[in-house]
Design a protein around this motif. Sequence first.
Motif, PDB file in Angstrom:
ATOM      1  N   VAL A   1      99.708 -17.454-114.111  1.00  0.00           N
ATOM      2  CA  VAL A   1      99.407 -16.145-114.687  1.00  0.00           C
ATOM      3  C   VAL A   1      98.060 -15.661-114.154  1.00  0.00           C
ATOM      4  CG1 VAL A   1      98.902 -14.877-116.810  1.00  0.00           C
ATOM      5  CG2 VAL A   1     100.754 -16.559-116.770  1.00  0.00           C
ATOM      6  N   ASP A   2      98.073 -14.509-113.504  1.00  0.00           N
ATOM      7  CA  ASP A   2      96.848 -13.892-113.000  1.00  0.00           C
ATOM      8  C   ASP A   2      96.267 -13.033-114.117  1.00  0.00           C
ATOM      9  OD1 ASP A   2      94.790 -12.558-111.749  1.00  0.00           O
ATOM     10  OD2 ASP A   2      96.026 -11.764-110.108  1.00  0.00           O
ATOM     11  N   ILE A   3      95.241 -13.553-114.762  1.00  0.00           N
ATOM     12  CA  ILE A   3      94.646 -12.896-115.927  1.00  0.00           C
ATOM     13  C   ILE A   3      93.978 -11.569-115.555  1.00  0.00           C
ATOM     14  CG2 ILE A   3      92.402 -14.051-115.824  1.00  0.00           C
ATOM     15  CD1 ILE A   3      94.471 -13.330-118.989  1.00  0.00           C
ATOM     16  N   ASN A   4      93.673 -11.370-114.271  1.00  0.00           N
ATOM     17  CA  ASN A   4      93.029 -10.128-113.828  1.00  0.00           C
ATOM     18  C   ASN A   4      94.009  -9.092-113.299  1.00  0.00           C
ATOM     19  OD1 ASN A   4      90.227 -10.781-114.281  1.00  0.00           O
ATOM     20  ND2 ASN A   4      90.534 -12.346-112.708  1.00  0.00           N
ATOM     21  N   LYS A   5      95.289  -9.434-113.325  1.00  0.00           N
ATOM     22  CA  LYS A   5      96.302  -8.497-112.837  1.00  0.00           C
ATOM     23  C   LYS A   5      96.658  -7.533-113.954  1.00  0.00           C
ATOM     24  CE  LYS A   5     100.421  -8.109-110.139  1.00  0.00           C
ATOM     25  NZ  LYS A   5     100.083  -6.855-109.519  1.00  0.00           N
ATOM     26  N   GLY A   6      96.552  -6.272-113.641  1.00  0.00           N
ATOM     27  CA  GLY A   6      96.911  -5.248-114.609  1.00  0.00           C
ATOM     28  C   GLY A   6      98.320  -4.745-114.364  1.00  0.00           C
ATOM     29  N   GLU A   7      98.788  -3.964-115.310  1.00  0.00           N
ATOM     30  CA  GLU A   7     100.094  -3.334-115.107  1.00  0.00           C
ATOM     31  C   GLU A   7      99.902  -2.092-114.237  1.00  0.00           C
ATOM     32  OE1 GLU A   7     100.863  -0.287-117.292  1.00  0.00           O
ATOM     33  OE2 GLU A   7      98.765  -0.438-117.644  1.00  0.00           O
ATOM     34  N   GLU A   8     100.799  -1.180-114.259  1.00  0.00           N
ATOM     35  CA  GLU A   8     100.811  -0.036-113.343  1.00  0.00           C
ATOM     36  C   GLU A   8      99.474   0.709-113.254  1.00  0.00           C
ATOM     37  OE1 GLU A   8     103.061   4.171-113.308  1.00  0.00           O
ATOM     38  OE2 GLU A   8     104.367   2.428-113.487  1.00  0.00           O
ATOM     39  N   ASP A   9      98.827   0.941-114.369  1.00  0.00           N
ATOM     40  CA  ASP A   9      97.554   1.672-114.371  1.00  0.00           C
ATOM     41  C   ASP A   9      96.340   0.755-114.362  1.00  0.00           C
ATOM     42  OD1 ASP A   9      98.668   4.244-114.376  1.00  0.00           O
ATOM     43  OD2 ASP A   9      98.994   4.163-116.534  1.00  0.00           O
ATOM     44  N   ASP A  10      96.558  -0.527-114.082  1.00  0.00           N
ATOM     45  CA  ASP A  10      95.503  -1.541-113.995  1.00  0.00           C
ATOM     46  C   ASP A  10      94.954  -2.006-115.340  1.00  0.00           C
ATOM     47  OD1 ASP A  10      95.618  -1.783-111.235  1.00  0.00           O
ATOM     48  OD2 ASP A  10      94.138  -0.211-110.900  1.00  0.00           O
ATOM     49  N   TYR A  11      95.674  -1.787-116.422  1.00  0.00           N
ATOM     50  CA  TYR A  11      95.252  -2.288-117.727  1.00  0.00           C
ATOM     51  C   TYR A  11      95.394  -3.810-117.743  1.00  0.00           C
ATOM     52  CZ  TYR A  11      95.358   2.423-119.732  1.00  0.00           C
ATOM     53  OH  TYR A  11      95.117   3.737-120.015  1.00  0.00           O
ATOM     54  N   THR A  12      94.277  -4.505-117.772  1.00  0.00           N
ATOM     55  CA  THR A  12      94.297  -5.969-117.849  1.00  0.00           C
ATOM     56  C   THR A  12      94.246  -6.397-119.310  1.00  0.00           C
ATOM     57  OG1 THR A  12      91.886  -6.148-117.804  1.00  0.00           O
ATOM     58  CG2 THR A  12      93.036  -6.153-115.658  1.00  0.00           C
ATOM     59  N   PRO A  13      94.568  -7.659-119.587  1.00  0.00           N
ATOM     60  CA  PRO A  13      94.438  -8.140-120.973  1.00  0.00           C
ATOM     61  C   PRO A  13      93.012  -7.958-121.510  1.00  0.00           C
ATOM     62  CG  PRO A  13      95.749  -9.667-119.700  1.00  0.00           C
ATOM     63  CD  PRO A  13      95.198  -8.659-118.724  1.00  0.00           C
ATOM     64  N   PHE A  14      92.010  -8.204-120.665  1.00  0.00           N
ATOM     65  CA  PHE A  14      90.622  -8.055-121.110  1.00  0.00           C
ATOM     66  C   PHE A  14      90.310  -6.597-121.457  1.00  0.00           C
ATOM     67  CE2 PHE A  14      85.993  -7.679-120.351  1.00  0.00           C
ATOM     68  CZ  PHE A  14      85.564  -8.595-121.312  1.00  0.00           C
ATOM     69  N   TYR A  15      90.742  -5.682-120.606  1.00  0.00           N
ATOM     70  CA  TYR A  15      90.537  -4.255-120.867  1.00  0.00           C
ATOM     71  C   TYR A  15      91.192  -3.856-122.188  1.00  0.00           C
ATOM     72  CZ  TYR A  15      90.465   0.792-120.392  1.00  0.00           C
ATOM     73  OH  TYR A  15      90.259   2.129-120.627  1.00  0.00           O
ATOM     74  N   MET A  16      92.433  -4.275-122.380  1.00  0.00           N
ATOM     75  CA  MET A  16      93.174  -3.912-123.601  1.00  0.00           C
ATOM     76  C   MET A  16      92.489  -4.449-124.851  1.00  0.00           C
ATOM     77  SD  MET A  16      95.620  -1.941-122.750  1.00  0.00           S
ATOM     78  CE  MET A  16      96.547  -1.943-124.263  1.00  0.00           C
ATOM     79  N   ALA A  17      91.986  -5.676-124.788  1.00  0.00           N
ATOM     80  CA  ALA A  17      91.290  -6.253-125.946  1.00  0.00           C
ATOM     81  C   ALA A  17      90.029  -5.452-126.264  1.00  0.00           C
ATOM     82  CB  ALA A  17      90.948  -7.719-125.677  1.00  0.00           C
ATOM     83  N   CYS A  18      89.317  -5.003-125.218  1.00  0.00           N
ATOM     84  CA  CYS A  18      88.118  -4.180-125.430  1.00  0.00           C
ATOM     85  C   CYS A  18      88.485  -2.813-125.986  1.00  0.00           C
ATOM     86  CB  CYS A  18      87.338  -4.030-124.128  1.00  0.00           C
ATOM     87  SG  CYS A  18      86.517  -5.539-123.581  1.00  0.00           S
ATOM     88  N   GLU A  19      89.590  -2.247-125.533  1.00  0.00           N
ATOM     89  CA  GLU A  19      90.015  -0.923-126.006  1.00  0.00           C
ATOM     90  C   GLU A  19      90.467  -0.968-127.466  1.00  0.00           C
ATOM     91  OE1 GLU A  19      92.733   2.800-124.577  1.00  0.00           O
ATOM     92  OE2 GLU A  19      93.512   0.807-124.130  1.00  0.00           O
ATOM     93  N   ILE A  20      91.233  -1.976-127.802  1.00  0.00           N
ATOM     94  CA  ILE A  20      91.770  -2.095-129.163  1.00  0.00           C
ATOM     95  C   ILE A  20      90.692  -2.539-130.149  1.00  0.00           C
ATOM     96  CG2 ILE A  20      93.423  -3.389-130.576  1.00  0.00           C
ATOM     97  CD1 ILE A  20      95.232  -3.427-128.033  1.00  0.00           C
ATOM     98  N   GLY A  21      89.691  -3.252-129.632  1.00  0.00           N
ATOM     99  CA  GLY A  21      88.625  -3.741-130.501  1.00  0.00           C
ATOM    100  C   GLY A  21      88.882  -5.126-131.041  1.00  0.00           C
ATOM    101  N   HIS A  22      89.649  -5.927-130.310  1.00  0.00           N
ATOM    102  CA  HIS A  22      90.003  -7.266-130.764  1.00  0.00           C
ATOM    103  C   HIS A  22      88.937  -8.257-130.271  1.00  0.00           C
ATOM    104  CE1 HIS A  22      92.285 -10.599-132.134  1.00  0.00           C
ATOM    105  NE2 HIS A  22      93.357  -9.859-132.385  1.00  0.00           N
ATOM    106  N   ILE A  23      87.878  -8.403-131.065  1.00  0.00           N
ATOM    107  CA  ILE A  23      86.716  -9.206-130.686  1.00  0.00           C
ATOM    108  C   ILE A  23      87.066 -10.663-130.404  1.00  0.00           C
ATOM    109  CG2 ILE A  23      86.027  -9.630-133.090  1.00  0.00           C
ATOM    110  CD1 ILE A  23      83.497  -9.034-130.314  1.00  0.00           C
ATOM    111  N   GLU A  24      87.985 -11.242-131.177  1.00  0.00           N
ATOM    112  CA  GLU A  24      88.322 -12.654-130.980  1.00  0.00           C
ATOM    113  C   GLU A  24      88.992 -12.880-129.628  1.00  0.00           C
ATOM    114  OE1 GLU A  24      87.130 -15.073-132.825  1.00  0.00           O
ATOM    115  OE2 GLU A  24      86.186 -13.512-134.039  1.00  0.00           O
ATOM    116  N   ILE A  25      89.844 -11.977-129.212  1.00  0.00           N
ATOM    117  CA  ILE A  25      90.478 -12.112-127.896  1.00  0.00           C
ATOM    118  C   ILE A  25      89.446 -11.894-126.790  1.00  0.00           C
ATOM    119  CG2 ILE A  25      92.172 -11.107-126.309  1.00  0.00           C
ATOM    120  CD1 ILE A  25      94.045 -10.741-128.678  1.00  0.00           C
ATOM    121  N   VAL A  26      88.557 -10.927-126.972  1.00  0.00           N
ATOM    122  CA  VAL A  26      87.497 -10.699-125.985  1.00  0.00           C
ATOM    123  C   VAL A  26      86.674 -11.977-125.822  1.00  0.00           C
ATOM    124  CG1 VAL A  26      85.385  -9.413-125.464  1.00  0.00           C
ATOM    125  CG2 VAL A  26      87.390  -8.208-126.345  1.00  0.00           C
ATOM    126  N   LYS A  27      86.248 -12.577-126.941  1.00  0.00           N
ATOM    127  CA  LYS A  27      85.466 -13.824-126.882  1.00  0.00           C
ATOM    128  C   LYS A  27      86.260 -14.918-126.180  1.00  0.00           C
ATOM    129  CE  LYS A  27      82.733 -13.231-131.099  1.00  0.00           C
ATOM    130  NZ  LYS A  27      82.553 -13.717-132.477  1.00  0.00           N
TER     131      LYS A  27
END
Length: 186
Positions: A10-36
């Motif tokens: 699993v490439d953790i830095n690979k985003g979907e079509e618009d480049d949304y990565t898991p890290f970006y999504m966690a920052c956007e949603i505000g999920h601090i535990e996933i960001v950490k």
Amino acid sequence: VKLLLSNERVDINKGEEDDYTPFYMACEIGHIEIVKYLLDNGREININKALKTGWTPFYIACEKGHIEIVKLLLNDKRVDINKAKNDGETPFYISCVHGRTEIMKLLLNDQRVDINKAKNDGETSFYIACENGYIDIVKLLLNDKRTSIRKKTNKGKTAFDIAKTNNHSEIMKLIKEFDTGNFLNN
């Protein structure tokens, strides 16, 4: 998230079509535990990876007002805190646009933040605060010695000009009181 990260394929830095990565999504949603978790899991996270529009995880955390994530990312020296999106908006600028006073205070406490960096059209954070009538933010910026009140947009307008255009008389008064160089009288 833990299950996905345990799979080396699993490439953790690979985003979907618009480049949304898991890290970006966690920052956007505000999920601090996933960001950490993503920051501390041992896998190399590209924490500055931007969307096609130029939005970075730090930018979106500032834009959405996720204070705890902003604090966390400010303490990570890998984060490019001044990285602008394609139109020149920085995380500091977007915090100002949305009137995020608490985030702006955090950013002002970090000397790495370029508070005068202008968008592509020449508008600065101070300009937009004056345009929107954000008196508390104007005061906050005037109390920071780094703030340039004299910068002009690409159309030759100053923050004072836009405050006057929008009839923000209290902001005009604050700028006049602050202006010790008689710039406004020239």
